[in-house]
Design a protein around this motif. Structure first.
Motif, mmCIF file in Angstrom:
data_model
loop_
_atom_site.group_PDB
_atom_site.id
_atom_site.type_symbol
_atom_site.label_atom_id
_atom_site.label_comp_id
_atom_site.label_asym_id
_atom_site.label_seq_id
_atom_site.Cartn_x
_atom_site.Cartn_y
_atom_site.Cartn_z
ATOM 1 N N ALA A 1 45.308 29.698 34.260
ATOM 2 C CA ALA A 1 45.541 29.758 35.701
ATOM 3 C C ALA A 1 44.737 30.866 36.375
ATOM 4 O O ALA A 1 45.129 31.379 37.417
ATOM 5 N N ALA A 2 43.597 31.205 35.804
ATOM 6 C CA ALA A 2 42.806 32.320 36.333
ATOM 7 C C ALA A 2 42.431 32.144 37.797
ATOM 8 O O ALA A 2 42.311 33.122 38.522
ATOM 9 N N HIS A 3 42.270 30.917 38.257
ATOM 10 C CA HIS A 3 41.891 30.680 39.645
ATOM 11 C C HIS A 3 43.025 30.089 40.481
ATOM 12 O O HIS A 3 42.813 29.705 41.623
ATOM 13 N N TYR B 1 51.328 29.730 30.550
ATOM 14 C CA TYR B 1 50.652 29.658 31.849
ATOM 15 C C TYR B 1 50.162 31.058 32.128
ATOM 16 O O TYR B 1 50.939 31.952 32.435
ATOM 17 N N THR B 2 48.861 31.274 31.976
ATOM 18 C CA THR B 2 48.345 32.634 32.039
ATOM 19 C C THR B 2 47.286 32.799 33.122
ATOM 20 O O THR B 2 46.629 31.854 33.524
ATOM 21 N N SER B 3 47.147 34.038 33.562
ATOM 22 C CA SER B 3 46.112 34.384 34.520
ATOM 23 C C SER B 3 45.608 35.768 34.161
ATOM 24 O O SER B 3 46.010 36.338 33.144
ATOM 25 N N ASN B 4 44.732 36.299 34.960
ATOM 26 C CA ASN B 4 44.233 37.658 34.740
ATOM 27 C C ASN B 4 44.476 38.478 35.999
ATOM 28 O O ASN B 4 44.101 38.081 37.085
ATOM 29 N N LEU B 5 45.100 39.596 35.814
ATOM 30 C CA LEU B 5 45.518 40.409 36.960
ATOM 31 C C LEU B 5 44.364 41.039 37.715
ATOM 32 O O LEU B 5 44.477 41.283 38.911
ATOM 33 N N HIS B 6 43.246 41.300 37.072
ATOM 34 C CA HIS B 6 42.177 42.005 37.773
ATOM 35 C C HIS B 6 41.570 41.180 38.900
ATOM 36 O O HIS B 6 40.994 41.737 39.824
ATOM 37 N N PHE C 1 44.187 43.134 42.077
ATOM 38 C CA PHE C 1 43.333 44.300 42.256
ATOM 39 C C PHE C 1 43.564 45.343 41.160
ATOM 40 O O PHE C 1 43.564 46.542 41.416
ATOM 41 N N CYS C 2 43.755 44.869 39.945
ATOM 42 C CA CYS C 2 43.899 45.742 38.785
ATOM 43 C C CYS C 2 42.541 45.855 38.090
ATOM 44 O O CYS C 2 41.677 45.018 38.271
ATOM 45 N N PRO C 3 42.366 46.869 37.280
ATOM 46 C CA PRO C 3 41.118 46.962 36.516
ATOM 47 C C PRO C 3 41.037 45.823 35.480
ATOM 48 O O PRO C 3 42.073 45.301 35.068
ATOM 49 N N PRO C 4 39.832 45.426 35.074
ATOM 50 C CA PRO C 4 39.671 44.318 34.140
ATOM 51 C C PRO C 4 40.426 44.466 32.824
ATOM 52 O O PRO C 4 40.755 43.476 32.200
#
Length: 84
Positions: free
Chosen positions: A51-53, A70-75, A79-82
């Motif tokens: 669910a990155a986008h 169901y995963t995403s990336n917080l950065h 607005f978190c660091p990568p």
């Protein structure tokens, strides 16, 4: 109409299905709820939705989708660091 084709996997056990919710280019929304249902009917062990986008771009009902992951990336969206 989406359907499961048993002929394709009749000789193999699918352990994990990995599905994008929204593709990065050209930003197509994939029918993950229907694909998850098809995977369940076909005997797939686990369903993983990338669910990155998707976060904050579409309404998301995790219960209705029914995937195991169901995963995403917080950065990207919080607005978190990568490395977060």
């Amino acid at each position: 109409e989406l359907t499961w084709n048993n002929e394709i996997i009749s000789s193999r056990k699918v352990r994990l299905a990995v599905i994008d919710h929204i593709t990065s280019m050209p930003s197509v929304v994939i029918p993950v709820k229907q694909l998850t249902e098809i995977c369940r009917e076909g005997g797939v062990d686990r369903v993983f939705i990338d669910a990155a986008h998707s976060i904050e771009n579409i309404d998301i009902d995790l219960q209705a989708i029914g995937a195991d992951f169901y995963t995403s990336n917080l950065h990207k969206w919080f607005f978190c660091p990568p490395s977060a």
